[in-house]
Design an enzyme around this catalytic site. Sequence first.
Site, PDB file in Angstrom:
ATOM      1  N   GLU A 103      26.555  66.217 -11.763  1.00  0.00           N
ATOM      2  CA  GLU A 103      26.215  65.211 -10.761  1.00  0.00           C
ATOM      3  C   GLU A 103      25.828  65.899  -9.454  1.00  0.00           C
ATOM      4  OE1 GLU A 103      28.894  61.823 -10.699  1.00  0.00           O
ATOM      5  OE2 GLU A 103      28.842  61.774  -8.524  1.00  0.00           O
ATOM      6  N   ASP A 105      25.241  64.636  -5.559  1.00  0.00           N
ATOM      7  CA  ASP A 105      25.546  63.421  -4.804  1.00  0.00           C
ATOM      8  C   ASP A 105      25.126  63.407  -3.366  1.00  0.00           C
ATOM      9  OD1 ASP A 105      27.170  61.957  -6.529  1.00  0.00           O
ATOM     10  OD2 ASP A 105      28.884  63.224  -6.095  1.00  0.00           O
ATOM     11  N   GLU A 107      26.319  60.543  -0.679  1.00  0.00           N
ATOM     12  CA  GLU A 107      27.044  59.291  -0.473  1.00  0.00           C
ATOM     13  C   GLU A 107      27.117  59.045   1.021  1.00  0.00           C
ATOM     14  OE1 GLU A 107      30.871  59.000  -2.358  1.00  0.00           O
ATOM     15  OE2 GLU A 107      30.172  59.962  -4.166  1.00  0.00           O
ATOM     16  N   ASP A 196      39.563  51.847   0.300  1.00  0.00           N
ATOM     17  CA  ASP A 196      40.834  52.563   0.130  1.00  0.00           C
ATOM     18  C   ASP A 196      40.738  54.006   0.616  1.00  0.00           C
ATOM     19  OD1 ASP A 196      39.029  52.816  -2.012  1.00  0.00           O
ATOM     20  OD2 ASP A 196      40.606  53.388  -3.420  1.00  0.00           O
ATOM     21  N   ARG A 274      43.180  73.788   1.240  1.00  0.00           N
ATOM     22  CA  ARG A 274      42.941  73.154  -0.040  1.00  0.00           C
ATOM     23  C   ARG A 274      42.893  74.161  -1.191  1.00  0.00           C
ATOM     24  NH1 ARG A 274      37.494  69.894  -0.663  1.00  0.00           N
ATOM     25  NH2 ARG A 274      37.691  69.541  -2.881  1.00  0.00           N
TER      26      ARG A 274
END
Length: 289
Positions: A103, A105, A107, A196, A274
């Site tokens: 994919e 992306d 967004e 959310d 992370r």
Amino acid sequence: MANCSKACAIALTISCLILAASAGSFYDEMDITFGGERAKILNGGQDLSLSLDQYSGSGFQSKNEYLFGRFDMQLKLVPANSAGTVTTFYSNKLSSQGAGHDEIDFEFLGNSTGNPYTVHTNVFSQGKGDKEQQFHLWFDPTAAFHTYTILWNPQRIIFLIDNIPVRVFNNHEASGVPFPKSQPMRVYASLWNADDWATQGGRVKTDWTKAPFTASYRKFNANADKVGANSKSTTSENDNQTWRTQGLDGAGRNRIRWVQNKHMVYNYCNDRSRFPNGLPVECSRSRFL
Ligand SMILES: *[C@@H]1O[C@H](CO)[C@@H](O)[C@H](O)[C@H]1NC(C)=O
Ligand SMILES: *[C@@H]1O[C@H](CO)[C@@H](O)[C@H](O)[C@H]1NC(C)=O
């Protein structure tokens, strides 16, 4: 984001590969995948609008699958209070064969009135993503149409906005980093609710009293290698093959440097918290990701 379109995955038999450049109408190029009447093809196929209400968003996908190409789309995003909404333009292969999905992306994460959209980019290969970079724009993406481009060739993926490169993801297979290159992808677009998580980490919710929310698309152009049975070829006036080997020239490097210095708001390659065991390999291989 893949979850919103999983339901619409359709297996296509790959029977041939033809070279094609297309700038046909939305009727010729796209199928509405969800949202029913919320997705509307207008002006004889020149424009497409998606809307979102309490019950559903909407989306569409290309009739064709492509293995490499340059995909341009003009978008005008949901104006005013777009908090909680996510508008997308991406290419995707939902693999049912266990190879993992690929994919690429774009967004667009909405925001409350007066606050900037966040442009979120990611690359998945063989099911592995975690390569996010995010940007704020240097213009108001709700005031007019702007061109968003996914350029995908065997050497690299380039994300462009109004022809300005904002991100390059190079093929680092030699260093063991998967790169999407063996599965054909379709082009997708959608408008959906993600309050959310989308806006300010999920703190700002969608204001349904302002629904329906609407985003507009036009001028889809694919200079791409079309794959599969559904390969009715439309020839475009824009039969430009530069994408096949395109990288960044000096001007491109200057522009991406400007974007990344002034407009980038998140880069996974800087997010050591992370990746406590070390940043992903590609982060030390490329000056521009
Ligand atoms: C919304 O606006 C805030 C405040 O300017 C900003 O920090 C955030 O990145 C913007 N975008 C999203 C999607 O929250
Ligand atoms: C083809 O595309 C490249 C990259 O966008 C551009 O620099 C070039 O001017 C285009 N060539 C033609 C003939 O339109």
